[in-house]
Structure formats: structure tokens, C-alpha cells
Design a protein around this motif. Structure first.
Motif, PDB file in Angstrom:
ATOM      1  N   HIS A  35      42.771  34.302  31.516  1.00  0.00           N
ATOM      2  CA  HIS A  35      41.537  34.912  32.023  1.00  0.00           C
ATOM      3  C   HIS A  35      40.591  35.271  30.873  1.00  0.00           C
ATOM      4  O   HIS A  35      39.371  35.132  31.002  1.00  0.00           O
ATOM      5  CB  HIS A  35      41.868  36.157  32.845  1.00  0.00           C
ATOM      6  CG  HIS A  35      42.745  35.877  34.028  1.00  0.00           C
ATOM      7  ND1 HIS A  35      42.277  35.314  35.182  1.00  0.00           N
ATOM      8  CD2 HIS A  35      44.077  36.064  34.214  1.00  0.00           C
ATOM      9  CE1 HIS A  35      43.265  35.175  36.040  1.00  0.00           C
ATOM     10  NE2 HIS A  35      44.370  35.624  35.480  1.00  0.00           N
ATOM     11  N   VAL A  36      41.160  35.713  29.764  1.00  0.00           N
ATOM     12  CA  VAL A  36      40.336  36.048  28.594  1.00  0.00           C
ATOM     13  C   VAL A  36      39.677  34.779  28.049  1.00  0.00           C
ATOM     14  O   VAL A  36      38.474  34.751  27.766  1.00  0.00           O
ATOM     15  CB  VAL A  36      41.189  36.735  27.509  1.00  0.00           C
ATOM     16  CG1 VAL A  36      40.354  36.974  26.254  1.00  0.00           C
ATOM     17  CG2 VAL A  36      41.750  38.052  28.028  1.00  0.00           C
ATOM     18  N   ARG A  37      40.462  33.710  27.905  1.00  0.00           N
ATOM     19  CA  ARG A  37      39.913  32.454  27.371  1.00  0.00           C
ATOM     20  C   ARG A  37      38.816  31.893  28.283  1.00  0.00           C
ATOM     21  O   ARG A  37      37.770  31.441  27.815  1.00  0.00           O
ATOM     22  CB  ARG A  37      41.024  31.407  27.218  1.00  0.00           C
ATOM     23  CG  ARG A  37      42.114  31.773  26.249  1.00  0.00           C
ATOM     24  CD  ARG A  37      42.943  30.551  25.880  1.00  0.00           C
ATOM     25  NE  ARG A  37      43.489  29.832  27.014  1.00  0.00           N
ATOM     26  CZ  ARG A  37      44.662  30.071  27.576  1.00  0.00           C
ATOM     27  NH1 ARG A  37      45.416  31.063  27.112  1.00  0.00           N
ATOM     28  NH2 ARG A  37      45.104  29.335  28.586  1.00  0.00           N
ATOM     29  N   ARG A  38      39.082  31.916  29.567  1.00  0.00           N
ATOM     30  CA  ARG A  38      38.110  31.371  30.520  1.00  0.00           C
ATOM     31  C   ARG A  38      36.796  32.143  30.446  1.00  0.00           C
ATOM     32  O   ARG A  38      35.708  31.558  30.478  1.00  0.00           O
ATOM     33  CB  ARG A  38      38.683  31.437  31.937  1.00  0.00           C
ATOM     34  CG  ARG A  38      37.733  30.916  33.019  1.00  0.00           C
ATOM     35  CD  ARG A  38      38.413  30.917  34.368  1.00  0.00           C
ATOM     36  NE  ARG A  38      38.879  32.259  34.719  1.00  0.00           N
ATOM     37  CZ  ARG A  38      39.657  32.517  35.765  1.00  0.00           C
ATOM     38  NH1 ARG A  38      40.086  31.523  36.527  1.00  0.00           N
ATOM     39  NH2 ARG A  38      40.026  33.760  36.031  1.00  0.00           N
ATOM     40  N   THR A  39      36.904  33.464  30.320  1.00  0.00           N
ATOM     41  CA  THR A  39      35.696  34.281  30.223  1.00  0.00           C
ATOM     42  C   THR A  39      34.956  33.995  28.926  1.00  0.00           C
ATOM     43  O   THR A  39      33.718  33.890  28.901  1.00  0.00           O
ATOM     44  CB  THR A  39      36.064  35.779  30.307  1.00  0.00           C
ATOM     45  OG1 THR A  39      36.818  36.005  31.504  1.00  0.00           O
ATOM     46  CG2 THR A  39      34.828  36.647  30.332  1.00  0.00           C
ATOM     47  N   ALA A  40      35.690  33.843  27.827  1.00  0.00           N
ATOM     48  CA  ALA A  40      35.060  33.543  26.534  1.00  0.00           C
ATOM     49  C   ALA A  40      34.366  32.185  26.560  1.00  0.00           C
ATOM     50  O   ALA A  40      33.297  32.003  25.964  1.00  0.00           O
ATOM     51  CB  ALA A  40      36.100  33.589  25.422  1.00  0.00           C
ATOM     52  N   ALA A  41      34.966  31.211  27.262  1.00  0.00           N
ATOM     53  CA  ALA A  41      34.363  29.876  27.336  1.00  0.00           C
ATOM     54  C   ALA A  41      33.031  29.899  28.061  1.00  0.00           C
ATOM     55  O   ALA A  41      32.148  29.080  27.796  1.00  0.00           O
ATOM     56  CB  ALA A  41      35.321  28.913  28.031  1.00  0.00           C
ATOM     57  N   ARG A  42      32.856  30.861  28.965  1.00  0.00           N
ATOM     58  CA  ARG A  42      31.608  30.966  29.724  1.00  0.00           C
ATOM     59  C   ARG A  42      30.534  31.743  28.977  1.00  0.00           C
ATOM     60  O   ARG A  42      29.364  31.715  29.364  1.00  0.00           O
ATOM     61  CB  ARG A  42      31.885  31.653  31.066  1.00  0.00           C
ATOM     62  CG  ARG A  42      32.777  30.845  32.000  1.00  0.00           C
ATOM     63  CD  ARG A  42      33.174  31.690  33.198  1.00  0.00           C
ATOM     64  NE  ARG A  42      34.002  30.946  34.143  1.00  0.00           N
ATOM     65  CZ  ARG A  42      34.665  31.505  35.165  1.00  0.00           C
ATOM     66  NH1 ARG A  42      34.591  32.815  35.348  1.00  0.00           N
ATOM     67  NH2 ARG A  42      35.387  30.759  35.973  1.00  0.00           N
ATOM     68  N   ASN A  43      30.938  32.468  27.939  1.00  0.00           N
ATOM     69  CA  ASN A  43      29.973  33.282  27.197  1.00  0.00           C
ATOM     70  C   ASN A  43      29.123  32.360  26.307  1.00  0.00           C
ATOM     71  O   ASN A  43      29.658  31.652  25.448  1.00  0.00           O
ATOM     72  CB  ASN A  43      30.713  34.314  26.343  1.00  0.00           C
ATOM     73  CG  ASN A  43      29.787  35.365  25.774  1.00  0.00           C
ATOM     74  OD1 ASN A  43      28.645  35.079  25.382  1.00  0.00           O
ATOM     75  ND2 ASN A  43      30.271  36.601  25.697  1.00  0.00           N
ATOM     76  N   PRO A  44      27.790  32.349  26.478  1.00  0.00           N
ATOM     77  CA  PRO A  44      26.954  31.427  25.685  1.00  0.00           C
ATOM     78  C   PRO A  44      26.969  31.729  24.193  1.00  0.00           C
ATOM     79  O   PRO A  44      26.564  30.880  23.395  1.00  0.00           O
ATOM     80  CB  PRO A  44      25.557  31.628  26.290  1.00  0.00           C
ATOM     81  CG  PRO A  44      25.600  32.967  26.955  1.00  0.00           C
ATOM     82  CD  PRO A  44      26.995  33.143  27.437  1.00  0.00           C
ATOM     83  N   ARG A  45      27.439  32.924  23.799  1.00  0.00           N
ATOM     84  CA  ARG A  45      27.465  33.266  22.379  1.00  0.00           C
ATOM     85  C   ARG A  45      28.752  32.813  21.696  1.00  0.00           C
ATOM     86  O   ARG A  45      28.866  32.907  20.473  1.00  0.00           O
ATOM     87  CB  ARG A  45      27.274  34.775  22.196  1.00  0.00           C
ATOM     88  CG  ARG A  45      25.832  35.215  22.431  1.00  0.00           C
ATOM     89  CD  ARG A  45      25.654  36.715  22.164  1.00  0.00           C
ATOM     90  NE  ARG A  45      26.200  37.134  20.884  1.00  0.00           N
ATOM     91  CZ  ARG A  45      25.596  36.987  19.710  1.00  0.00           C
ATOM     92  NH1 ARG A  45      24.400  36.393  19.663  1.00  0.00           N
ATOM     93  NH2 ARG A  45      26.160  37.406  18.602  1.00  0.00           N
ATOM     94  N   THR A  46      29.735  32.352  22.476  1.00  0.00           N
ATOM     95  CA  THR A  46      30.957  31.838  21.849  1.00  0.00           C
ATOM     96  C   THR A  46      30.616  30.577  21.059  1.00  0.00           C
ATOM     97  O   THR A  46      30.005  29.655  21.603  1.00  0.00           O
ATOM     98  CB  THR A  46      32.020  31.516  22.915  1.00  0.00           C
ATOM     99  OG1 THR A  46      32.334  32.710  23.640  1.00  0.00           O
ATOM    100  CG2 THR A  46      33.291  30.982  22.270  1.00  0.00           C
TER     101      THR A  46
END
Length: 548
Positions: A35-46
């Protein structure tokens, strides 16, 4: 990010936040939690280059699953990926181009991170032989299987493990074969499962067994408790802490000392007590055979009745108390039998209390305890006894018990029991303590006395009581019994300290209770929106908070 002491829910919030620094988003994208990885992948700043790197070494575009890796990736990129986080290291360990030296470096530095990481290393075609020798005695069966089937594992090593008591695929235990003590001593030094094999093998040198007796690992202690060569001293040490699995092994070990058998016979587990009743050393434990002869479980008493372990004095005591020869039925009690002897049986508990509740010579003191017993059958017999303490019976009814002591009624408040009388009930048996914990007039000082009661139902009643002090409610919020924690969750006006405990409860239904405090704890509601349970997340997302 896994190196930071943050919960997965908080890491999810950081992965979603546009203000999170890029270097942290890099690590969140390689987090061990999906869930953490999936959320980070959606963050445009990653950083896009980080996501691209993870995809090259075998991640899907959403960072939630495995995908075909890029076999042409350079070694430097693989090494850089190992510094990002747990999942990137797992991807590197699975990548077909990862060299042996890098695999071994990951194993040594991060092997404790997860069994999945060690399994990937053990299954890798480039895994070094020395690493395979270590991984084939890993604590995880899946890791051992991967190492045991690896073509690079030395056949002699596999044969050695099988002789020591491992199954052919190294996942379970099998019958051990004779083997040199030096080999077993070396196994005990190689890894967790090596210690398990050595602990249960009868050829293990005594000095190694003594050393293993200091281990806390359950599998090692189980091995010692099964080892026919284990001494009384070793068995005593392996009994700490005494849980069900260890107790079952010790109850069958022929060398288990008498004092340990007495401890085992006091456990709540019927199967353990039944095994103690069959133990060859039972007669050496003074008074233990009599205790088991009046055990609350008929299966235990039946085993004692089949054995010649009771003295003539003990047999006469049971017959005079009204026990049948089979220790299952009731006979005719001896009315002239001394009350002290009946009280002795009652003090042993179990069936002894049933016999005492029926015997005409039972003393008023014992009857007072039997009237408040936790067993309704004992109470029913005691309430019919001609010498029952009538004042105590009247108080129990006044406090909210049915007259036959089989259920609760609404307690009379005017006139009701005094605080002193309620406090007195708290010092009697489980039934009286429950009445005290349920009565609306029970003072907080009495509830505090009952807060740590050994009887779960008493603690549950205290957790429900509106007069229970906040510090007791907070203690009950972390109780081992779900019923007690649920009683706390259903209270009104819970303080913040209690909410902080409930929001991390393992039961989703209890975590949901926090949603009723959206006005006072909006941060906890926001945390539940990232909960691992879908029902909790949905309910939290449907709960409005001020920040929305």
C-alpha cells in the motif's frame, strides 16, 4: 523508510503527501508494504528515475507486483537499488543478472529483513555454495526448501541434515539416524534450524544440549522437550516460558521431574493434564494423583481410575466424599466424615468442589466459597445444601443474582448492598466478583481491585462499568482478551490515550470504534483511511473530519 520507526499507515500518509521530500519518496517507493509503494507511485513528486529503476529490476508500473526484469541492466544500478528499501532488495535478489558477491552482501547485511528475501537468494542460480550451507538451516521452511533443491548445494551437506532428523526437502522433521556428536555440535552453530535438529537428537553432546537449554526459540525448546537424552535440569530450563506445545511434550517425557509435573497439572489445558495422569513418574509427585482424581475433566479422572496410583488413604477419602469407584459417578457419602477432609477436597478444585457442594458435612466456610464458584453446577448444588450460608445467599440475590445462582437479574438499588458489602463480594469467588463488577453502586476503589482479575468475565464487566477510572480503562484497552477490549471500545467518552491504543488494535471492529471520535481525533480517522482492512478504510473515508 522501513528503517524508521513508523507504522505502515503513517508511511502511507507520507507517501501521499506532496510535501514529502523526494529522497524519502524514493525510499517509500521501495517500501516493503504494498500500500505504501502504490501510494508513492501515484505521487507526482516521486522521482521518475526511481520508478524506472524499480521497473527495470522487476517491478510492475504500479510497484504492486512483479514484472519481467530488464536483463541488460548494469551492475551499478543493481547495487544502487539495494540501498532504496526492502522491496528493491527483494527485486535485486530475484534478478537473474545479480552476481554472487552482491547476493551474499545482501544476505549478510539484510538477511533478517524477510524470509522472502532469503528465499529469493537461496533460489538464485548464482547463490554461493557457502551461503547455501547457511540457508539450508534457516528458520523458514520455504528458504530451506529453496536451498535444499539448489543444484549448487553439496550433496554431503543434504545427507548430513537428513541423518540429523530433517525431511528430504528440509521443510519438516523426520526420524533422526545415528550421527556423530561433532556433526551435531557444528549444526547447532550453523543456524536456527541446525539448533532445532541438534536439540532433538539423542546423540547431541551433553554440553551442547546444556547450551541449547538457554535458548528462548520455541522450536529449540520443543526439540529439547522431546529429546530422550535431556536431563531434568534441561527440561526445567526448556519449560520457561511454559506454553501449550512445550507443556504437551514435557507431559510425555519420561524424565520430567515431579515438581514440573505438578506445574503441568495446574494448567487449564485438559489434554496436558490427561497426559500427566498417564505419566510414569506421577506417583513420585506428592499429592498429585489425588489432585488429578478430582480434576474438573472426566477424561483426566478416568485415566487416574485406571491406574494404581492412589494410596489407600486417598481412596477412602474419595469414597467417603461420595465419589464412585470410576471417579465419574457419585456414590453415597459418609455423613460422619470430618469437615476438614471435605474442605481439603474442595481446596483442590475441579470435581472436589462438586463433591463438597453435595456432602452433608461440608463446613459453612467452604459453602460460602462454593456459593460463589465459577462453575454454575457447583453453585446449584451449594444453593440446595441444608447448611448453606443464608445471609450470603441473600446478599448475592440483592446484588443481582437469580435465586438459584444460575444467572443475573437487575440489581435492586433501593435498598441495595452497601459499598462495604460490594467490596466484600470482590474478595469471594468468581460469581461474587462478577456481581460486584456489574453493580451500578460499586465504588471505583473496588473496581480497581477487580481490574486484573484472573477471570476474563470479571475484567470484561469492569471494562463496561461507567465508574471504572480512566487509567484502568486504558489498561483494559490493551488486554489480551478481545472481549475486554471490545467492552472498552463500546464505552462513551473515551480519553485520547485509550483511542491511541484502540486505533492499533488487531481486530478491525475495534479499530472502527475510533471513527466515532472524528471531532476530537481527526488525525486517527485520517490514519484509518490508510488501514490495511478494506472495511475500515471504507468506513473511515465515509466519516467526515474537519480537515476535509
Amino acid at each position: 523508510m522501513a528503517d524508521l520507526p513508523l507504522s505502515s499507515a503513517l508511511r502511507c500518509l507520507m507517501a501521499e503527501d506532496l510535501g514529502t521530500p523526494r529522497h524519502l519518496l524514493e525510499r517509500l517507493a521501495a517500501d516493503g508494504n504494498l500500500h505504501v509503494r502504490r501510494t508513492a507511485a501515484r505521487n507526482p513528486r516521486t522521482p521518475g528515475e526511481t520508478i524506472a529503476l524499480l521497473c527495470c529490476i522487476g517491478a510492475s508500473a504500479q510497484l504492486t507486483a512483479y514484472a519481467a526484469p530488464d536483463r541488460s541492466i548494469e551492475r551499478g544500478d543493481l547495487e544502487r537499488a539495494t540501498s532504496l528499501g526492502p522491496w528493491s532488495r527483494l527485486l535485486v535478489a530475484r534478478h537473474p543478472g545479480t552476481p554472487a558477491a552482491l547476493l551474499d552482501r545482501i544476505r549478510i547485511a539484510h538477511g533478517n529483513e524477510s524470509a522472502a528475501l532469503r528465499e529469493a537468494i537461496a533460489a538464485h542460480p548464482h547463490c554461493p555454495r557457502a551461503a547455501l550451507c547457511t540457508l539450508c538451516v534457516d528458520a523458514s521452511p520455504s528458504v530451506r526448501r529453496a536451498a535444499g533443491t539448489h543444484p549448487g548445494l553439496d550433496r554431503a551437506t543434504l545427507d548430513e541434515l537428513v541423518a540429523a532428523g530433517a525431511s528430504a526437502d528440509l521443510t519438516t522433521l523426520a526420524e533422526p539416524a545415528p550421527i556423530a556428536g561433532t556433526v551435531l555440535a557444528a549444526l547447532a552453530r550453523r543456524g536456527p534450524w541446525g539448533r532445532v535438529l541438534a536439540a532433538r537428537h539423542p546423540d547431541t553432546p551433553p554440553e551442547v544440549i546444556d547450551e541449547l537449554a538457554g535458548e528462548k526459540a520455541i522450536d529449540v525448546r520443543l526439540g529439547l522437550a522431546s529429546n530422550p537424552a535431556a536431563t531434568e535440569k534441561v527440561l526445567r530450563r526448556s519449560a520457561e516460558p511454559l506454553d501449550k506445545a512445550i507443556a504437551e511434550r514435557l507431559a510425555e517425557h519420561p524424565t520430567t521431574p515431579a515438581d514440573l509435573l505438578i506445574r503441568l497439572a495446574a494448567l487449564a489445558d485438559i489434554e496436558v493434564r490427561a497426559r500427566v495422569a498417564d505419566h510414569p513418574r506421577l506417583a513420585k509427585a506428592d499429592g498429585l494423583a489425588l489432585r488429578l482424581a478430582v480434576d474438573g475433566a472426566s477424561a483426566v479422572r478416568e485415566r487416574i481410575a485406571r491406574r494404581d496410583v492412589l494410596s489407600r488413604e486417598e481412596l477412602d477419602l474419595l469414597a467417603a466424599a461420595g465419589a464412585g469407584d470410576d471417579l465419574l459417578s457419585f456414590g453415597t457419602p459418609d455423613t460422619a466424615f470430618p469437615a476438614e477432609s471435605i474442605d481439603r477436597l474442595a481446596s483442590l478444585g475441579g470435581w472436589g468442589r462438586h463433591l463438597a457442594a453435595r456432602h452433608p458435612a461440608t463446613s459453612p466456610t467452604s459453602l460460602a466459597a462454593l456459593l460463589t464458584d465459577g462453575d454454575p453446577v457447583v453453585r446449584l448444588a451449594a444453593v440446595s445444601h441444608p447448611h448453606r450460608p443464608r445471609e450470603l445467599l441473600a446478599l448475592l440475590v440483592l446484588a443481582g443474582s437469580e435465586e438459584d445462582l444460575q444467572g443475573f437479574t437487575r440489581p435492586l438499588s433501593k435498598p441495595g448492598p452497601s459499598p462495604e458489602q460490594l467490596d466484600g463480594l470482590a474478595a469471594l469467588g468468581p460469581w461474587a466478583r462478577r456481581l460486584a463488577a456489574r453493580h451500578p453502586d460499586t465504588p471505583p476503589s473496588t473496581l480497581i481491585k477487580l481490574a486484573d482479575d484472573e477471570h476474563p468475565a470479571v475484567r470484561t464487566d469492569v471494562a463496561r462499568h461507567p465508574a471504572t477510572p480512566d487509567h484502568i480503562v486504558m489498561r483494559h484497552a490493551g488486554d489480551a482478551l478481545p472481549d475486554v477490549r471490545w467492552a472498552v471500545a463500546r464505552r462513551e467518552g473515551l480519553p485520547r490515550d485509550v483511542l491511541d491504543i484502540l486505533v492499533a488494535d488487531p481486530l478491525p471492529a475495534i479499530r472502527l470504534a475510533v471513527l466515532g471520535y472524528a471531532d476530537t481525533a481527526p488525525d486517527l480517522v485520517a490514519r484509518l483511511r490508510q488501514d490495511l482492512d478494506a472495511d475500515v478504510r471504507d468506513a473511515a473515508n465515509a466519516t467526515p473530519i474537519a480537515a476535509d
